[in-house]
Design a protein around this motif. Structure first.
Motif, PDB file in Angstrom:
ATOM      1  N   PRO A 244      -5.759   4.269   2.703  1.00 45.13           N
ATOM      2  CA  PRO A 244      -5.151   4.999   3.824  1.00 45.13           C
ATOM      3  C   PRO A 244      -4.085   5.956   3.302  1.00 45.13           C
ATOM      4  O   PRO A 244      -3.361   5.630   2.351  1.00 45.13           O
ATOM      5  N   ALA A 245      -3.978   7.114   3.940  1.00 47.24           N
ATOM      6  CA  ALA A 245      -3.026   8.137   3.486  1.00 47.24           C
ATOM      7  C   ALA A 245      -1.601   7.597   3.455  1.00 47.24           C
ATOM      8  O   ALA A 245      -0.879   7.807   2.497  1.00 47.24           O
ATOM      9  N   GLN A 246      -1.179   6.902   4.485  1.00 48.20           N
ATOM     10  CA  GLN A 246       0.171   6.336   4.513  1.00 48.20           C
ATOM     11  C   GLN A 246       0.123   5.038   5.314  1.00 48.20           C
ATOM     12  O   GLN A 246       0.187   5.064   6.534  1.00 48.20           O
ATOM     13  N   PRO A 247       0.031   3.912   4.618  1.00 46.82           N
ATOM     14  CA  PRO A 247      -0.069   2.641   5.335  1.00 46.82           C
ATOM     15  C   PRO A 247       1.249   2.164   5.937  1.00 46.82           C
ATOM     16  O   PRO A 247       1.267   1.295   6.780  1.00 46.82           O
ATOM     17  N   LEU A 248       2.364   2.754   5.517  1.00 49.23           N
ATOM     18  CA  LEU A 248       3.677   2.322   5.990  1.00 49.23           C
ATOM     19  C   LEU A 248       4.173   3.211   7.129  1.00 49.23           C
ATOM     20  O   LEU A 248       3.866   4.394   7.175  1.00 49.23           O
ATOM     21  N   THR A 249       4.978   2.638   8.013  1.00 53.73           N
ATOM     22  CA  THR A 249       5.644   3.444   9.032  1.00 53.73           C
ATOM     23  C   THR A 249       6.778   4.212   8.350  1.00 53.73           C
ATOM     24  O   THR A 249       7.156   3.906   7.213  1.00 53.73           O
TER      25      THR A 249
END
Length: 184
Positions: free
Chosen positions: A46-51
């Protein structure tokens, strides 16, 4: 890709790292990593798994006095702590304000604790909070009542601001001076 880097790339791909992270770590072309990922039949990460807030927390460290230091990226000319997330750039103070208050700040967010570039959520104020605290300081110091209009006629209920020491000034006049240094 040489055989040693090929093996290391395979290991990192199966460990779940992104193509870009592997390319940076091994100093290989990310397109070669993508081709190997495709050959191995592994899905893209995923491109950005974190908030935004989770990513922010990874880039701070504790300082004495409850302050937080920013360990991430900084704006090149001012040194302001910044962070990129999902294609957008945020100041670390803006995110800290949102963590503490649950809303975005009005105006710019800045530390009110006096520690330059502190990003502790409890220390970050937005413009209305800074002005409220500075107005309270004026009262405590017994400063005179703020004028209703500046010398150029600007309404100070709309354009009036206060410096950290409680000194009143006209934000519109200040902005005009920055636009035209020859203005009075």
């Amino acid at each position: 890709m040489n055989p040693a880097k090929l093996g290391a790339t395979r290991d990192l791909l199966t460990a779940g790292l992104s193509n870009s992270a592997i390319a940076r770590q091994l100093r290989v072309d990310k397109h070669d990593v993508a081709l190997l990922r495709q050959e191995l039949g592994l899905p893209n990460t995923p491109a950005q798994p974190l908030t935004v807030e989770q990513k922010w927390r990874l880039r701070v460290r504790d300082l004495p006095g409850g302050h937080l230091a920013w360990t991430g990226e900084r704006q090149r000319t001012s040194g302001t702590p910044v962070m990129r997330h999902s294609g957008r750039c945020y100041t670390a103070a803006r995110i800290a304000f949102r963590i503490k208050h649950g809303t975005d700040p009005q105006g710019y967010a800045a530390p009110g604790c006096g520690t330059r570039h502190c990003v502790a959520p409890e220390h970050i104020d937005d413009l209305p909070r800074r002005q409220r605290d500075r107005a309270a300081l004026r009262l405590v110091l017994g400063s005179p009542q703020r004028p209703t209009h500046c010398r150029r006629g600007h309404d100070q209920a709309e354009d009036g601001q206060l410096l950290p020491d409680g000194t009143a000034y006209c934000a519109r006049c200040s902005a005009d001076r920055k636009q035209s240094p020859t203005a009075p």
